[in-house]
Enzyme design. Structure first.
Site, PDB file in Angstrom:
ATOM      1  N   TYR A   1      40.677  25.222 -12.878  1.00 24.21           N
ATOM      2  CA  TYR A   1      39.460  24.322 -12.384  1.00 24.21           C
ATOM      3  C   TYR A   1      38.753  25.271 -11.498  1.00 24.21           C
ATOM      4  O   TYR A   1      37.750  24.986 -10.516  1.00 24.21           O
ATOM      5  CB  TYR A   1      40.268  23.326 -11.438  1.00 24.21           C
TER       6      TYR A   1
ATOM      7  N   HIS B   1      33.933  19.668  -8.723  1.00 22.01           N
ATOM      8  CA  HIS B   1      35.140  19.000  -7.954  1.00 22.01           C
ATOM      9  C   HIS B   1      35.617  20.240  -7.003  1.00 22.01           C
ATOM     10  O   HIS B   1      36.331  19.651  -6.167  1.00 22.01           O
ATOM     11  CB  HIS B   1      36.282  18.309  -8.716  1.00 22.01           C
TER      12      HIS B   1
ATOM     13  N   ASN C   1      43.691  14.229  -6.025  1.00 22.86           N
ATOM     14  CA  ASN C   1      43.793  13.030  -5.759  1.00 22.86           C
ATOM     15  C   ASN C   1      44.918  12.708  -4.653  1.00 22.86           C
ATOM     16  O   ASN C   1      45.057  11.599  -4.216  1.00 22.86           O
ATOM     17  CB  ASN C   1      44.228  12.177  -6.944  1.00 22.86           C
TER      18      ASN C   1
ATOM     19  N   ASN D   1      38.161  10.307  -4.457  1.00 25.28           N
ATOM     20  CA  ASN D   1      39.349  10.148  -4.396  1.00 25.28           C
ATOM     21  C   ASN D   1      40.264  11.031  -3.537  1.00 25.28           C
ATOM     22  O   ASN D   1      41.421  10.686  -2.724  1.00 25.28           O
ATOM     23  CB  ASN D   1      40.325  10.070  -5.820  1.00 25.28           C
TER      24      ASN D   1
END
Length: 212
Positions: free
Chosen positions: A36, A41, A88, A134
């Site tokens: 990631y 994000h 999340n 989230n």
């Protein structure tokens, strides 16, 4: 010189009075692992890394489901954190950190991505709802309040008919990368202003900046 000396003495007095008390928790949100790195994000991670560079600290401690760094902004002791719970569940880590250091939610600052802002645009807020994010939703749930400060970094809206998850887990274009690197540094500056001059000063300064 006199001003610098006075500020140094004031900071020393505050340091003695507060002892080891941490005054602010500053969390950048993102997803852990190489997979990631550099995704939209993970702008929160990028921004808190920029802050660590600015104040001269390193992320060396692994605790409270996060990678943490300790430092000073002005006269205030701060903890920088990158929750490792995945986006999340960011609130799990932040709740552990705030409980351990006994820091009120009003002294929590969260840096994160926002699709409602153009790439590189900032918004500083004193509080608010999750707005569909989230990570923020999890923090509100675990802290039991919306009363924590935020620095939102724009990543731009997703293209039509593109899945939102695919978009936020995708990477910036080459031309966007410079803008987002600059935005991360601006976010670090915004956090320092929040700590040293207050949330109103930071909102007046950074929310007033115009888009290119």
């Amino acid at each position: 010189m006199v001003t610098g000396y006075v500020k140094s003495m004031v900071c020393r007095w505050i340091f003695v009075m507060n002892g080891d008390k941490v005054m602010y928790i500053i969390a950048g949100l993102g997803n852990p692992s190489k997979e990631y790195e550099g995704t939209r994000h993970n702008v929160g991670f990028l921004s808190v890394d920029a802050l660590a560079d600015k104040i001269g600290v390193s992320f060396t401690e692994r605790k409270h489901k996060a990678i943490c760094a300790k430092g000073m902004i002005g006269c205030e002791k701060v903890i920088l954190a990158k929750p490792q719970t995945f986006m999340n569940n960011s609130g799990e880590s932040l709740r552990e950190i705030t409980d351990f250091y006994k820091v009120d939610a009003a002294h929590v600052i969260v840096l994160y991505d926002d699709i409602s802002l153009d790439v590189g645009q900032l918004r500083v807020r004193a509080k608010g709802s999750a707005g569909g994010h989230n990570g923020i939703k999890s923090i509100i749930q675990h802290l039991g309040t919306q009363e924590f400060k935020r620095v939102r970094v724009g990543i731009g809206d997703k293209p039509a008919r593109m899945d939102l998850a695919d978009y936020v887990l995708g990477h910036f274009s080459r031309e966007e990368q410079k803008r987002i690197q600059d935005a991360a540094k601006d976010a670090a500056d915004a956090v320092c202003m929040i700590v040293e001059k207050g949330i109103d000063a930071a909102m007046n300064s950074f929310n007033a900046q115009k888009k290119e």
